[in-house]
Design a protein around this motif. Structure first.
Motif, short mmCIF file in Angstrom:
data_model
loop_
_atom_site.label_atom_id
_atom_site.label_comp_id
_atom_site.label_asym_id
_atom_site.label_seq_id
_atom_site.Cartn_x
_atom_site.Cartn_y
_atom_site.Cartn_z
N THR A 109 0.83 -1.13 0.04
CA THR A 109 0.07 0.20 -0.06
C THR A 109 0.80 1.35 0.12
OG1 THR A 109 -0.22 -0.14 2.57
CG2 THR A 109 -1.96 -1.26 0.92
N ARG A 145 2.54 12.43 16.02
CA ARG A 145 0.97 11.98 16.23
C ARG A 145 0.62 12.04 17.64
NH1 ARG A 145 -0.55 6.79 12.64
NH2 ARG A 145 -2.56 5.84 13.80
N HIS A 161 1.33 -5.33 12.39
CA HIS A 161 1.63 -5.84 11.15
C HIS A 161 2.35 -7.27 11.64
CE1 HIS A 161 1.17 -1.97 9.74
NE2 HIS A 161 1.26 -2.44 8.41
N THR A 177 -10.04 -2.44 21.15
CA THR A 177 -9.82 -3.22 20.15
C THR A 177 -8.36 -2.85 19.61
OG1 THR A 177 -10.41 -1.18 18.74
CG2 THR A 177 -12.24 -2.84 19.29
N ARG A 214 -3.06 -6.77 10.37
CA ARG A 214 -2.90 -6.75 9.01
C ARG A 214 -1.55 -7.53 8.70
NH1 ARG A 214 -1.70 -4.58 3.72
NH2 ARG A 214 0.03 -2.89 3.78
N SER A 251 1.77 4.61 8.43
CA SER A 251 2.46 5.19 7.43
C SER A 251 3.41 6.03 7.92
CB SER A 251 1.23 5.85 6.45
OG SER A 251 0.70 6.90 7.29
N SER A 260 -4.30 0.53 3.38
CA SER A 260 -5.33 -0.62 3.38
C SER A 260 -6.89 -0.13 3.85
CB SER A 260 -4.83 -1.56 4.57
OG SER A 260 -4.80 -0.95 5.91
N ILE A 303 -9.93 -0.59 6.19
CA ILE A 303 -9.91 -1.13 7.35
C ILE A 303 -11.53 -1.47 7.83
CG2 ILE A 303 -9.61 -0.34 9.95
CD1 ILE A 303 -7.71 1.82 9.04
N ARG A 345 -12.12 2.89 6.85
CA ARG A 345 -11.46 3.47 5.82
C ARG A 345 -11.58 2.81 4.70
NH1 ARG A 345 -5.16 4.33 7.02
NH2 ARG A 345 -4.97 2.03 6.30
N ALA A 361 -9.65 7.59 14.69
CA ALA A 361 -8.86 7.06 13.40
C ALA A 361 -8.45 8.13 12.50
CB ALA A 361 -9.75 6.15 12.76
N PRO A 362 -7.00 8.47 12.74
CA PRO A 362 -6.59 9.71 12.03
C PRO A 362 -6.91 9.69 10.37
CG PRO A 362 -4.64 8.35 12.99
CD PRO A 362 -5.93 7.86 13.53
N GLY A 363 -6.81 8.37 9.97
CA GLY A 363 -7.13 7.98 8.63
C GLY A 363 -8.48 8.70 8.40
#
Ligand code: TXA
Ligand code: MG
Length: 329
Positions: free
Chosen positions: A24, A47, A56, A106, A110, A132, A170, A172, A184, A211-213
């Motif tokens: 990704t 962050r 991962h 949670t 991945r 990322s 990815s 989510i 996401r 979730a920042p994304g």
């Protein structure tokens, strides 16, 4: 002599940060079980501490130990999409630290589909957190050079795997609640997930996990990025050229207004191909000295969801007020 993978794994064991390619985007990896190393990630990215990280692993076995429970739909998705650009959010096992989950109940998991990422994970032998490898809120890196530009000395080692093949993060999927949710859109299209589960995916819950994304402003260039209709682009290009300002345009079809101050880029007509080049183009345009990036968004059809999502957030996150009423998603 140690090869690159062994050196990178040694850095990780020493609690250092290693950037590595995934299919990704490039990730900034740290030992998920070393709280100090995880803290280093937050510092390097700038962050906020309560934003959770994706863990991962080289395979499902490594990762699923970190979940308290693996519901039936998770097995179906894992079987089909791991390794691959799909992250699953599951209830976390007690062993997973708050540093990783941002204190939530949670954990996001991945298995990336990239030979170097898998080799590194196998050599390291345990789970790695890897957001990322960009500064918080900015464009994700899709080459090793981007990581270097973005993080410089904040990263201890960069594994270079060339440009990423997927180009956006990815997808989510949250399976920790009653209904599956798409937190996401990303590398695996929503339709493929829904077809396999035999049901539609809900959106993120209101007041759900941070979730920042999923923040409305994210993945942003510094240059103002505007989502506009073709007619609006024409007007803005003319105005900019008259005022002696340089602009860049990302829009399909032959460039019909072009001049010394206008750089027109025609993005690929295929969503996967567009996703692959999107971040690299935004990064290049950001450094090209243009005063604005004018984008004609791709169609609303489901296969464009991830690209549209990233463009929308890039527009909100860039310096200016980017959306015209006509383009509100
Ligand atoms: O493609 C990707 O997923 C890339 C590559 C490097 O693997 N990673 C990535 O990580 O995009 P990051 O940290 O930039 O984005 C992770 C997203 C964030 O939006 C985060 O809030 C969300 O995953 N997330 C992590 N744990 C979560 C959880 N327990 N619940 C909900 N969202 C979570
Ligand atoms: Mg990110």
């Amino acid at each position: 002599m140690m090869n690159e993978i062994e050196r990178a794994a040694e850095c990780l064991r020493a609690g250092k940060l290693v950037a590595f390619p995934t299919e990704t985007v490039y990730g900034l990896g740290a030992d998920a079980l070393n709280a100090q190393a995880v803290a280093g990630i937050y510092a390097a990215k700038g962050r906020p501490a309560d934003h959770p990280l994706i863990v991962h692993g080289a395979d499902g076995d490594t990762l699923l130990r970190l979940a308290r429970r693996v519901p039936a739909p998770a097995w179906v998705l894992i079987e089909r999409f791991w390794p691959g650009p799909l992250t699953l959010v599951l209830s976390r096992a007690a062993s997973v630290s708050d540093a990783v989950t941002g204190g939530q109940g949670t954990v996001a998991l991945r298995v990336p589909d990239h030979p170097l990422a898998l080799a590194l994970l196998a050599e390291f032998g345990g789970p790695l957190v890897a957001p990322s490898a960009n500064r918080f809120g900015r464009i994700s890196p899709t080459t090793a050079e981007h990581v270097q530009e973005e993080l410089g000395s904040a990263v201890d080692f960069i594994l270079d795997g060339g440009p990423c093949q997927v180009g956006v993060e990815s997808a989510i999927v949250d399976l920790s609640g009653d209904a599956p949710r798409l937190l996401r859109p990303g590398g695996v299209p929503r339709e493929a997930i829904e077809a396999l589960l035999g049901r539609s995916l809900a959106g993120p819950a209101q007041g759900g996990p941070r979730a920042p994304g999923a923040l409305s402003a994210h993945y942003a260039p510094v240059t103002p990025l505007h989502l506009l209709t073709r007619a609006e682009i024409h007007t803005q290009v003319r105005e900019a050229m008259a005022a002696g300002r340089k602009v860049a345009v990302l829009a399909p079809a032959a460039p019909d207004i072009i001049g010394p101050g206008c750089r027109w880029l025609e993005p690929p007509a295929d969503p996967a191909a567009y996703a692959r080049v999107l971040y690299a183009w935004l990064r290049a345009l950001d450094r090209s000295g243009v005063s604005a990036i004018l984008v004609q968004p791709p169609p609303r059809s489901p296969c464009w969801e991830a690209v549209r999502d990233r463009l929308t957030r890039a527009a909100r996150g860039s310096k200016d007020i980017p959306m015209t009423a006509s383009m509100t998603p």
